[in-house]
Design a protein around this motif. Structure first.
Motif, PDB file in Angstrom:
ATOM      1  N   ALA A 374       0.826  -1.205   0.000  1.00 28.55           N
ATOM      2  CA  ALA A 374       0.000   0.000   0.000  1.00 28.55           C
ATOM      3  C   ALA A 374       0.860   1.254   0.000  1.00 28.55           C
ATOM      4  N   LYS A 375       1.937   1.232   0.752  1.00 35.75           N
ATOM      5  CA  LYS A 375       2.806   2.401   0.795  1.00 35.75           C
ATOM      6  C   LYS A 375       3.477   2.657  -0.553  1.00 35.75           C
ATOM      7  N   VAL A 376       3.824   1.587  -1.246  1.00 38.54           N
ATOM      8  CA  VAL A 376       4.366   1.760  -2.606  1.00 38.54           C
ATOM      9  C   VAL A 376       3.329   2.423  -3.496  1.00 38.54           C
ATOM     10  N   ARG A 377       2.101   1.958  -3.422  1.00 39.14           N
ATOM     11  CA  ARG A 377       1.039   2.541  -4.241  1.00 39.14           C
ATOM     12  C   ARG A 377       0.819   4.010  -3.914  1.00 39.14           C
ATOM     13  N   LEU A 378       1.094   4.382  -2.677  1.00 38.49           N
ATOM     14  CA  LEU A 378       0.914   5.770  -2.247  1.00 38.49           C
ATOM     15  C   LEU A 378       2.176   6.609  -2.408  1.00 38.49           C
ATOM     16  N   GLY A 379       3.253   5.996  -2.926  1.00 42.88           N
ATOM     17  CA  GLY A 379       4.472   6.741  -3.215  1.00 42.88           C
ATOM     18  C   GLY A 379       5.474   6.818  -2.087  1.00 42.88           C
ATOM     19  N   ASP A 380       5.232   6.096  -0.980  1.00 43.42           N
ATOM     20  CA  ASP A 380       6.176   6.112   0.138  1.00 43.42           C
ATOM     21  C   ASP A 380       7.135   4.936  -0.020  1.00 43.42           C
ATOM     22  N   TYR A 381       8.128   5.086  -0.874  1.00 45.44           N
ATOM     23  CA  TYR A 381       9.025   3.988  -1.188  1.00 45.44           C
ATOM     24  C   TYR A 381       9.966   3.671  -0.028  1.00 45.44           C
ATOM     25  N   THR A 382      10.390   4.686   0.701  1.00 41.82           N
ATOM     26  CA  THR A 382      11.289   4.468   1.844  1.00 41.82           C
ATOM     27  C   THR A 382      10.564   3.709   2.952  1.00 41.82           C
ATOM     28  N   GLY A 383       9.322   4.121   3.242  1.00 50.77           N
ATOM     29  CA  GLY A 383       8.541   3.431   4.271  1.00 50.77           C
ATOM     30  C   GLY A 383       8.241   2.001   3.877  1.00 50.77           C
ATOM     31  N   GLY A 396      17.494 -13.446   7.847  1.00 46.64           N
ATOM     32  CA  GLY A 396      18.943 -13.347   7.716  1.00 46.64           C
ATOM     33  C   GLY A 396      19.398 -12.715   6.422  1.00 46.64           C
ATOM     34  N   LEU A 397      18.517 -11.977   5.747  1.00 48.36           N
ATOM     35  CA  LEU A 397      18.850 -11.353   4.466  1.00 48.36           C
ATOM     36  C   LEU A 397      19.054  -9.852   4.638  1.00 48.36           C
ATOM     37  N   GLY A 398      19.816  -9.278   3.713  1.00 45.25           N
ATOM     38  CA  GLY A 398      20.129  -7.856   3.772  1.00 45.25           C
ATOM     39  C   GLY A 398      18.985  -6.985   3.300  1.00 45.25           C
ATOM     40  N   ASN A 399      19.167  -5.688   3.455  1.00 50.29           N
ATOM     41  CA  ASN A 399      18.134  -4.717   3.107  1.00 50.29           C
ATOM     42  C   ASN A 399      18.007  -4.530   1.597  1.00 50.29           C
ATOM     43  N   ILE A 400      16.838  -4.096   1.183  1.00 47.23           N
ATOM     44  CA  ILE A 400      16.612  -3.689  -0.201  1.00 47.23           C
ATOM     45  C   ILE A 400      16.256  -2.203  -0.217  1.00 47.23           C
ATOM     46  N   ASN A 401      16.353  -1.597  -1.379  1.00 41.18           N
ATOM     47  CA  ASN A 401      15.823  -0.264  -1.632  1.00 41.18           C
ATOM     48  C   ASN A 401      14.729  -0.377  -2.681  1.00 41.18           C
ATOM     49  N   ILE A 402      13.803   0.552  -2.650  1.00 43.17           N
ATOM     50  CA  ILE A 402      12.728   0.596  -3.640  1.00 43.17           C
ATOM     51  C   ILE A 402      12.819   1.934  -4.359  1.00 43.17           C
ATOM     52  N   SER A 403      12.907   1.867  -5.690  1.00 44.45           N
ATOM     53  CA  SER A 403      13.148   3.075  -6.475  1.00 44.45           C
ATOM     54  C   SER A 403      11.902   3.632  -7.148  1.00 44.45           C
ATOM     55  N   GLY A 404      10.815   2.865  -7.182  1.00 44.98           N
ATOM     56  CA  GLY A 404       9.620   3.342  -7.859  1.00 44.98           C
ATOM     57  C   GLY A 404       8.491   2.340  -7.744  1.00 44.98           C
ATOM     58  N   LEU A 405       7.368   2.648  -8.377  1.00 44.28           N
ATOM     59  CA  LEU A 405       6.171   1.820  -8.247  1.00 44.28           C
ATOM     60  C   LEU A 405       6.397   0.401  -8.744  1.00 44.28           C
ATOM     61  N   ASP A 407       9.168  -1.218  -9.478  1.00 42.71           N
ATOM     62  CA  ASP A 407      10.232  -1.859  -8.711  1.00 42.71           C
ATOM     63  C   ASP A 407       9.715  -2.336  -7.355  1.00 42.71           C
ATOM     64  N   GLY A 408       8.913  -1.497  -6.726  1.00 42.11           N
ATOM     65  CA  GLY A 408       8.395  -1.849  -5.405  1.00 42.11           C
ATOM     66  C   GLY A 408       7.438  -3.024  -5.447  1.00 42.11           C
ATOM     67  N   ILE A 409       6.497  -3.013  -6.394  1.00 37.83           N
ATOM     68  CA  ILE A 409       5.536  -4.113  -6.484  1.00 37.83           C
ATOM     69  C   ILE A 409       6.257  -5.421  -6.786  1.00 37.83           C
ATOM     70  N   ASN A 410       7.230  -5.378  -7.703  1.00 44.76           N
ATOM     71  CA  ASN A 410       7.962  -6.600  -8.041  1.00 44.76           C
ATOM     72  C   ASN A 410       8.743  -7.140  -6.846  1.00 44.76           C
ATOM     73  N   LYS A 411       9.383  -6.255  -6.095  1.00 45.88           N
ATOM     74  CA  LYS A 411      10.177  -6.713  -4.945  1.00 45.88           C
ATOM     75  C   LYS A 411       9.296  -7.228  -3.820  1.00 45.88           C
ATOM     76  N   ILE A 412       8.155  -6.602  -3.613  1.00 44.51           N
ATOM     77  CA  ILE A 412       7.254  -7.071  -2.556  1.00 44.51           C
ATOM     78  C   ILE A 412       6.627  -8.409  -2.941  1.00 44.51           C
ATOM     79  N   LEU A 413       6.235  -8.545  -4.204  1.00 42.12           N
ATOM     80  CA  LEU A 413       5.716  -9.842  -4.649  1.00 42.12           C
ATOM     81  C   LEU A 413       6.749 -10.943  -4.476  1.00 42.12           C
ATOM     82  N   HIS A 414       8.000 -10.635  -4.802  1.00 43.63           N
ATOM     83  CA  HIS A 414       9.090 -11.605  -4.621  1.00 43.63           C
ATOM     84  C   HIS A 414       9.221 -11.984  -3.145  1.00 43.63           C
ATOM     85  N   GLU A 415       9.142 -10.977  -2.279  1.00 41.33           N
ATOM     86  CA  GLU A 415       9.277 -11.252  -0.849  1.00 41.33           C
ATOM     87  C   GLU A 415       8.102 -12.068  -0.332  1.00 41.33           C
TER      88      GLU A 415
END
Length: 483
Positions: A374-383, A396-405, A407-415
């Motif tokens: 939801a935050k990705v959809r609302l533009g809060d990529y950092t949150g 035990g995995l490292g952090n990711i960054n989200i650069s845009g809509l 990118d965010g949806i794809n990374k969250i679906l993967h997670e």
């Protein structure tokens, strides 16, 4: 047609539509006469009878829908799992060529509407129980729990079939005066998806004030309703992502947290834990969980065989923690085009073969990732990234960054794929995010070849057919396009 014959066919229709045993109470009595069956506002007289209705409601969580079908529907239709077992009905589902005569589809319709009928009995009649031992506050809590459960089942049904009937009355009897009302409930027409979601939201919002706190993970609580509200607002035809954030805000204040050790979610020694929001109790409850044997064991080829794609996703991520908890490899007496017999995988989140397996309907990590979406959809990529990283860090995995809509949806679906594999979620995640066709038409076998049946999937087949037997029984039902 005389009223007496009408009554007979209405009651017969109720049996066929809902699969409830209560219909036999009518069909096993004396032959139908011109005497109408009286409709009572108080068919249940005592507090004990009302409490028995609640037991029936929760015992329904041990039905075949939950033991097998929910997990198969959510995983075998996705890139998480292959069909596994050799049942032709299941193969139709996994290969996107379901027929309207598919027994599993009809079975799930009957289960869901039967469970809804159990909820309706409480919602329709508990207020009128005259026994003073059943207090007003207990009645309100019963109705709130039943409304939340009804919302859950309608939420499942609308995602499977789209437009569906809305049945809100448990038919106990019929008179000439109530004929029209009873007919509409026994032979209902389909209602638009928007109407279904309106009822779901009304049930959940209305239930919140009377629901108990979150101490009992095996019963419907305020946390369960908040979690469902977030899921519904994320899934309805016009999602409300601000509402998803609002309800997950409230959920985060309810005392839930991620377990530090991921495997403790599934090892059988940490049931009713801090991450559990709503859980089916197979450990000391009235439900014997035979569903484990549908997914693990070397006596026959089990359902939901982990896919090469899922195992590769775990390996590429270096995610040994969740892979070890989710997939178990062993030698078996069969092989297929996906895996060799010497190293064959099983879904491993259900592993207690004593009948005491507990099952999550809702857990906190799922809602954290939905909040991130939801935050990705609302533009809060950092949150959004911060929420995803909570779940990743636990594995035990490292952090990711989200650069845009995108990118965010794809990374969250993967997670979500790695976190929630074999928890019945993936098919619905892909449909909700609009990624189903893109991802599932590229499903691959063990050699990296696109599966021959992947092309069967079309936009229309993201919905199931209305079961033909239901259409045959109910002249007011229509079929989904493409079936």
């Amino acid at each position: 047609m005389k009223l007496n014959n009408t009554i007979f066919y209405l009651l017969l229709g109720t049996c066929l539509a809902f699969g409830t045993t209560s219909c036999s109470d009518y069909l096993d009595t004396e032959p139908i006469t011109d005497r109408a069956i009286e409709l009572s506002d108080t068919p249940y007289k005592t507090a004990a009878e009302a409490e028995d209705l609640m037991k029936t409601l929760y015992n329904g969580l041990g039905s075949e829908y939950w033991q097998l079908d929910y997990f198969f529907n959510g995983d075998a239709q996705s890139d998480v799992a292959y069909v596994g077992g050799d049942n032709p009905q299941n193969i139709q589902q996994a290969e996107y060529r379901i027929m309207a005569t598919n027994n599993n589809v009809n079975r799930d319709w009957n289960y869901l509407y039967g469970l809804i009928n159990d909820c309706n009995k409480i919602l329709n009649y508990v207020d009128n129980v005259p026994d003073p031992a059943l207090t007003a506050s207990r009645k309100a809590q019963m109705k709130a729990e039943a409304a939340t459960m009804r919302a859950l089942y309608y939420f499942h049904a609308v995602q499977l079939w789209g437009d569906i009937p809305l049945v809100t009355k448990a038919v106990i009897g019929v008179t000439s005066e109530t004929f029209d009302e009873v007919y509409a409930q026994v032979y209902p027409a389909r209602k638009p998806v928007s109407d279904v979601y309106a009822l779901i939201l009304s049930d959940l919002e209305g239930a919140l004030p009377a629901l108990p706190g979150n101490a009992d993970k095996f019963k419907v609580t305020k946390g369960a309703a908040l979690a469902l509200l977030a899921q519904v607002h994320a899934t309805k035809p016009v999602p409300d992502y601000a509402k998803v954030v609002e309800y997950t805000d409230q959920l985060m204040g309810q005392g839930y947290s991620l377990l530090p050790n991921y495997d403790h979610l599934f090892d059988g020694n940490h049931t009713a834990n801090a991450e559990s929001i709503f859980e089916i109790n197979g450990n000391g409850g009235s439900i014997w969980w035979w569903g484990v044997f549908m997914f693990t064991g070397d006596d026959w080829k089990k359902f939901n065989t982990p896919s090469n794609d899922l195992v590769k996703a775990f390996n590429d991520e270096g995610d040994t923690v969740r892979k070890t908890s989710s997939v178990k490899f062993q030698a078996v007496g069969w092989a297929d085009s996906y895996w060799p017999s010497s190293n064959y995988p099983f879904a491993w989140k259900q592993r207690d073969t004593t009948g005491n397996q507990n099952i999550y309907i809702l857990r906190y990590a799922d809602l954290l990732l939905l909040r991130a979406e939801a935050k990705v959809r609302l533009g809060d990529y950092t949150g959004a990234a911060a929420l995803v990283n909570q779940v990743r860090n636990r594995a035990g995995l490292g952090n990711i960054n989200i650069s845009g809509l995108e990118d965010g949806i794809n990374k969250i679906l993967h997670e979500r794929k790695l976190e929630l594999a074999f928890e019945g979620q993936r098919w619905f995640d892909l449909k909700r995010t609009g990624k189903a066709l893109e991802i599932l038409k590229n499903r691959k076998d063990g050699n990296g070849n696109i599966l021959s049946f992947a092309g069967n999937l079309t936009q229309q087949r993201l919905l199931w057919p209305i079961p033909q037997s239901q259409i045959d029984n109910n002249p007011n039902l229509t079929q989904n396009p493409g079936y």
